[in-house]
Motif scaffolding. Structure first.
Motif, mmCIF file in Angstrom:
data_model
loop_
_atom_site.group_PDB
_atom_site.id
_atom_site.type_symbol
_atom_site.label_atom_id
_atom_site.label_comp_id
_atom_site.label_asym_id
_atom_site.label_seq_id
_atom_site.Cartn_x
_atom_site.Cartn_y
_atom_site.Cartn_z
ATOM 1 N N SER A 1 0.855 -1.186 0.000
ATOM 2 C CA SER A 1 0.000 0.000 0.000
ATOM 3 C C SER A 1 0.890 1.234 0.000
ATOM 4 O O SER A 1 1.794 1.354 0.819
ATOM 5 N N GLU A 2 0.634 2.145 -0.948
ATOM 6 C CA GLU A 2 1.419 3.374 -1.063
ATOM 7 C C GLU A 2 0.505 4.579 -0.934
ATOM 8 O O GLU A 2 -0.559 4.641 -1.558
ATOM 9 N N VAL A 3 0.902 5.550 -0.121
ATOM 10 C CA VAL A 3 0.128 6.771 0.052
ATOM 11 C C VAL A 3 0.576 7.816 -0.962
ATOM 12 O O VAL A 3 1.764 8.070 -1.130
ATOM 13 N N ILE A 4 -0.397 8.428 -1.653
ATOM 14 C CA ILE A 4 -0.130 9.484 -2.619
ATOM 15 C C ILE A 4 -0.351 10.852 -1.972
ATOM 16 O O ILE A 4 0.458 11.756 -2.096
ATOM 17 N N PHE A 5 -1.489 11.027 -1.300
ATOM 18 C CA PHE A 5 -1.784 12.247 -0.550
ATOM 19 C C PHE A 5 -2.298 11.843 0.830
ATOM 20 O O PHE A 5 -2.926 10.806 0.994
ATOM 21 N N GLY A 6 -2.064 12.714 1.817
ATOM 22 C CA GLY A 6 -2.567 12.456 3.159
ATOM 23 C C GLY A 6 -1.683 11.506 3.943
ATOM 24 O O GLY A 6 -0.588 11.139 3.526
ATOM 25 N N ARG A 7 -2.204 11.085 5.111
ATOM 26 C CA ARG A 7 -1.499 10.145 5.974
ATOM 27 C C ARG A 7 -2.458 9.011 6.341
ATOM 28 O O ARG A 7 -3.644 9.238 6.554
ATOM 29 N N LYS A 8 -1.909 7.818 6.427
ATOM 30 C CA LYS A 8 -2.734 6.636 6.701
ATOM 31 C C LYS A 8 -2.075 5.836 7.823
ATOM 32 O O LYS A 8 -0.950 5.357 7.677
ATOM 33 N N ARG A 9 -2.781 5.701 8.932
ATOM 34 C CA ARG A 9 -2.258 4.967 10.087
ATOM 35 C C ARG A 9 -2.662 3.502 9.978
ATOM 36 O O ARG A 9 -3.808 3.181 9.664
ATOM 37 N N TRP A 10 -1.708 2.603 10.230
ATOM 38 C CA TRP A 10 -1.928 1.162 10.123
ATOM 39 C C TRP A 10 -1.758 0.492 11.486
ATOM 40 O O TRP A 10 -0.909 0.883 12.284
ATOM 41 N N PHE A 11 -2.568 -0.558 11.701
ATOM 42 C CA PHE A 11 -2.478 -1.415 12.883
ATOM 43 C C PHE A 11 -2.382 -2.851 12.377
ATOM 44 O O PHE A 11 -3.231 -3.283 11.582
ATOM 45 N N LEU A 12 -1.377 -3.604 12.812
ATOM 46 C CA LEU A 12 -1.145 -4.944 12.254
ATOM 47 C C LEU A 12 -0.876 -5.975 13.349
ATOM 48 O O LEU A 12 -0.155 -5.700 14.310
ATOM 49 N N TYR A 13 -1.458 -7.167 13.167
ATOM 50 C CA TYR A 13 -1.211 -8.313 14.049
ATOM 51 C C TYR A 13 -0.803 -9.513 13.197
ATOM 52 O O TYR A 13 -1.328 -9.705 12.093
ATOM 53 N N PRO A 14 0.092 -10.367 13.704
ATOM 54 C CA PRO A 14 0.455 -11.590 12.979
ATOM 55 C C PRO A 14 -0.725 -12.557 12.936
ATOM 56 O O PRO A 14 -1.680 -12.431 13.715
ATOM 57 N N PRO A 15 -0.685 -13.527 12.024
ATOM 58 C CA PRO A 15 -1.821 -14.447 11.841
ATOM 59 C C PRO A 15 -2.236 -15.189 13.101
ATOM 60 O O PRO A 15 -3.417 -15.517 13.261
ATOM 61 N N ASP A 16 -1.298 -15.458 14.002
ATOM 62 C CA ASP A 16 -1.624 -16.242 15.195
ATOM 63 C C ASP A 16 -2.075 -15.374 16.370
ATOM 64 O O ASP A 16 -2.244 -15.872 17.482
ATOM 65 N N GLN A 17 -2.296 -14.093 16.138
ATOM 66 C CA GLN A 17 -2.700 -13.189 17.214
ATOM 67 C C GLN A 17 -3.944 -12.406 16.763
ATOM 68 O O GLN A 17 -3.850 -11.294 16.256
ATOM 69 N N THR A 18 -5.115 -13.001 16.970
ATOM 70 C CA THR A 18 -6.365 -12.371 16.545
ATOM 71 C C THR A 18 -6.648 -11.142 17.397
ATOM 72 O O THR A 18 -6.674 -11.223 18.622
ATOM 73 N N PRO A 19 -6.856 -9.991 16.772
ATOM 74 C CA PRO A 19 -7.086 -8.769 17.547
ATOM 75 C C PRO A 19 -8.443 -8.752 18.231
ATOM 76 O O PRO A 19 -9.381 -9.428 17.803
ATOM 77 N N HIS A 20 -8.546 -7.979 19.292
ATOM 78 C CA HIS A 20 -9.812 -7.788 19.991
ATOM 79 C C HIS A 20 -10.555 -6.641 19.319
ATOM 80 O O HIS A 20 -10.141 -5.485 19.409
ATOM 81 N N PHE A 21 -11.646 -6.957 18.630
ATOM 82 C CA PHE A 21 -12.412 -5.916 17.950
ATOM 83 C C PHE A 21 -13.805 -6.453 17.638
ATOM 84 O O PHE A 21 -14.032 -7.651 17.591
ATOM 85 N N HIS A 22 -14.740 -5.531 17.453
ATOM 86 C CA HIS A 22 -16.075 -5.903 16.995
ATOM 87 C C HIS A 22 -16.137 -5.585 15.508
ATOM 88 O O HIS A 22 -15.831 -4.462 15.096
ATOM 89 N N PRO B 1 -6.954 1.739 24.220
ATOM 90 C CA PRO B 1 -6.371 2.150 25.517
ATOM 91 C C PRO B 1 -6.431 1.075 26.587
ATOM 92 O O PRO B 1 -5.680 1.122 27.566
ATOM 93 N N THR B 2 -7.313 0.080 26.432
ATOM 94 C CA THR B 2 -7.453 -0.969 27.446
ATOM 95 C C THR B 2 -6.514 -2.144 27.213
ATOM 96 O O THR B 2 -6.431 -3.044 28.063
ATOM 97 N N LEU B 3 -5.808 -2.163 26.084
ATOM 98 C CA LEU B 3 -4.964 -3.309 25.749
ATOM 99 C C LEU B 3 -3.649 -3.267 26.518
ATOM 100 O O LEU B 3 -2.968 -2.233 26.539
#
Length: 224
Positions: free
Chosen positions: A146-167, A181-183
């Motif tokens: 993924s390449e940004v042309i304009f603006g800024r894009k924040r990324w959050f990444l987890y490895p395959p064996d670490q399922t994130p806590h999210f709805h 903040p609770t993590l």
């Protein structure tokens, strides 16, 4: 995995496909800057144009994400992606809007000009939208760039064996404000903000979510 190794040279090669003279774009391409903050500390490794193909395969291709800087000059494409140029070229054309969300399959077709002039506004944390604060909730697929042309894009990444806590029906902005903040430190994702001209690579099946800090234009290429 072998398919990734075969395709990577084809994807890395176009990153420097043009080197035109300086262009006179409006600041930020005419797109709006946002107020969502960057992370306090980038935890994704960075590399520059000195990274060789063999070292890329050894260190990153199958194991972890990396941000590549100084490997591309997207000036020609950047000149075509200003607000004015895109409206002139595609204003009357329909675009299909979707939440890109697991439980939301509704699609809406609107003219591109209507989208830019009336719908492109800062994100409400309670609902998916566009502009600053918008993004895509956690999901995974094959490896990609993924390449940004304009603006800024924040990324959050987890490895395959670490399922994130999210709805899956919650916006990334709401997740950042309420869940992040609770993590405990050990459960927090790798994260970093991608700036114009930088390219993020993520391996196969890595969980990732994105958050547009500004109104952003970006290109993504997925493998497999």
């Amino acid at each position: 995995m072998a398919a990734v190794a075969r395709l990577l040279p084809l994807l890395l090669l176009p990153l420097g496909w043009v080197r035109p003279g300086a262009c006179t774009d409006p600041p930020g391409g005419g797109w709006l800057a946002g107020t969502v903050p960057e992370e306090p500390r980038c935890t994704v490794e960075r590399a520059d144009a000195s990274l060789t193909y063999s070292l890329f395969l050894q260190r990153f291709a199958f194991s972890r994400p990396v941000i590549l800087g100084g490997v591309t000059d997207n000036s020609a494409f950047r000149a075509l992606c200003t607000r004015e140029k895109l409206l002139a070229a595609f204003g009357p054309f329909p675009v299909r809007l979707s939440t890109a969300n697991t439980y939301s399959y509704r699609k809406v077709d609107v003219p591109f000009q209507e989208y830019v002039e009336h719908l492109l506004k800062p994100q409400d944390p309670a609902r998916l939208g566009s502009g600053s604060g918008s993004g895509v909730p956690f999901h995974w697929h094959g490896p990609g760039f993924s390449e940004v042309i304009f603006g800024r894009k924040r990324w959050f990444l987890y490895p395959p064996d670490q399922t994130p806590h999210f709805h899956p029906n919650e916006t990334t902005l709401a997740w950042l404000q309420h869940t992040y903040p609770t993590l405990p430190p050990a459960q927090r994702p790798l994260e970093c903000t991608l700036h114009p001209g930088e390219v993020l690579y993520f391996p196969d099946r890595w969980w990732h979510a994105t958050l547009n800090l500004d109104t952003s234009v970006f290109i993504s290429t997925f493998l497999g």
